[in-house]
Design a protein around this motif. Structure first.
Motif, PDB file in Angstrom:
ATOM      1  N   GLN A  31       0.827  -1.198   0.000  1.00  0.00           N
ATOM      2  CA  GLN A  31       0.000   0.000   0.000  1.00  0.00           C
ATOM      3  C   GLN A  31       0.867   1.256   0.000  1.00  0.00           C
ATOM      4  OE1 GLN A  31      -3.862  -0.299   2.126  1.00  0.00           O
ATOM      5  NE2 GLN A  31      -2.899   1.188   3.469  1.00  0.00           N
ATOM      6  N   ASN A  32       0.449   2.263  -0.758  1.00  0.00           N
ATOM      7  CA  ASN A  32       1.155   3.548  -0.878  1.00  0.00           C
ATOM      8  C   ASN A  32       2.564   3.404  -1.442  1.00  0.00           C
ATOM      9  OD1 ASN A  32      -0.913   5.304   0.082  1.00  0.00           O
ATOM     10  ND2 ASN A  32      -0.517   4.497   2.128  1.00  0.00           N
ATOM     11  N   GLN A  33       2.729   2.455  -2.337  1.00  0.00           N
ATOM     12  CA  GLN A  33       4.033   2.199  -2.957  1.00  0.00           C
ATOM     13  C   GLN A  33       3.952   2.488  -4.453  1.00  0.00           C
ATOM     14  OE1 GLN A  33       6.953   0.985  -1.444  1.00  0.00           O
ATOM     15  NE2 GLN A  33       7.903   1.330  -3.420  1.00  0.00           N
ATOM     16  N   ASP A  34       4.994   3.127  -4.986  1.00  0.00           N
ATOM     17  CA  ASP A  34       5.098   3.354  -6.427  1.00  0.00           C
ATOM     18  C   ASP A  34       5.865   2.209  -7.065  1.00  0.00           C
ATOM     19  OD1 ASP A  34       3.834   5.867  -6.463  1.00  0.00           O
ATOM     20  OD2 ASP A  34       5.691   6.861  -5.856  1.00  0.00           O
ATOM     21  N   TYR A  35       5.448   1.855  -8.281  1.00  0.00           N
ATOM     22  CA  TYR A  35       6.098   0.802  -9.058  1.00  0.00           C
ATOM     23  C   TYR A  35       6.325   1.323 -10.469  1.00  0.00           C
ATOM     24  CZ  TYR A  35       4.479  -2.165  -5.273  1.00  0.00           C
ATOM     25  OH  TYR A  35       4.247  -2.705  -4.032  1.00  0.00           O
ATOM     26  N   THR A  36       7.451   0.976 -11.052  1.00  0.00           N
ATOM     27  CA  THR A  36       7.636   1.305 -12.461  1.00  0.00           C
ATOM     28  C   THR A  36       6.573   0.539 -13.237  1.00  0.00           C
ATOM     29  OG1 THR A  36       9.151  -0.521 -12.916  1.00  0.00           O
ATOM     30  CG2 THR A  36      10.138   1.593 -12.185  1.00  0.00           C
TER      31      THR A  36
END
Length: 95
Positions: A31-36
């Motif tokens: 949760q609340n994580q950015d991913y390419t």
């Protein structure tokens, strides 16, 4: 089988609710994580395929809703594939 949803924000700022027939999504996303974009697509593919296979193991057939969700994610990712360093944020994981 416990279901869950996960809300994502695409590179254009649009937010969508995604479905999984299994809690396995939480093994792939935070949760609340950015991913390419490529990483998000790979994780979504692995997670939703595994979730569908869990349904197959239990009920004898794959989860068409999970596979449909994966198809939608692939289409969305294709829209942003030309954007350098495009990021997808997983906003929430909800049981």
């Amino acid at each position: 089988m416990p279901e869950m949803t996960f809300r994502v924000r695409w590179p254009d700022g649009k937010e969508v609710e995604c479905y999984s027939p299994s809690l396995v999504i939480q093994d792939y996303f935070t949760q609340n994580q950015d991913y390419t974009l490529p990483d998000f697509l790979q994780k979504a593919n692995d997670a939703l395929t595994e979730a569908s296979e869990r349904v197959r193991a239990r009920y004898g057939f794959p989860c068409s809703r999970a596979l449909g969700q994966l198809h939608s994610i692939k289409q969305a990712c294709a829209q942003f594939s030309t954007i350098p360093d495009a990021q997808v944020r997983v906003l929430t994981l909800t049981f």
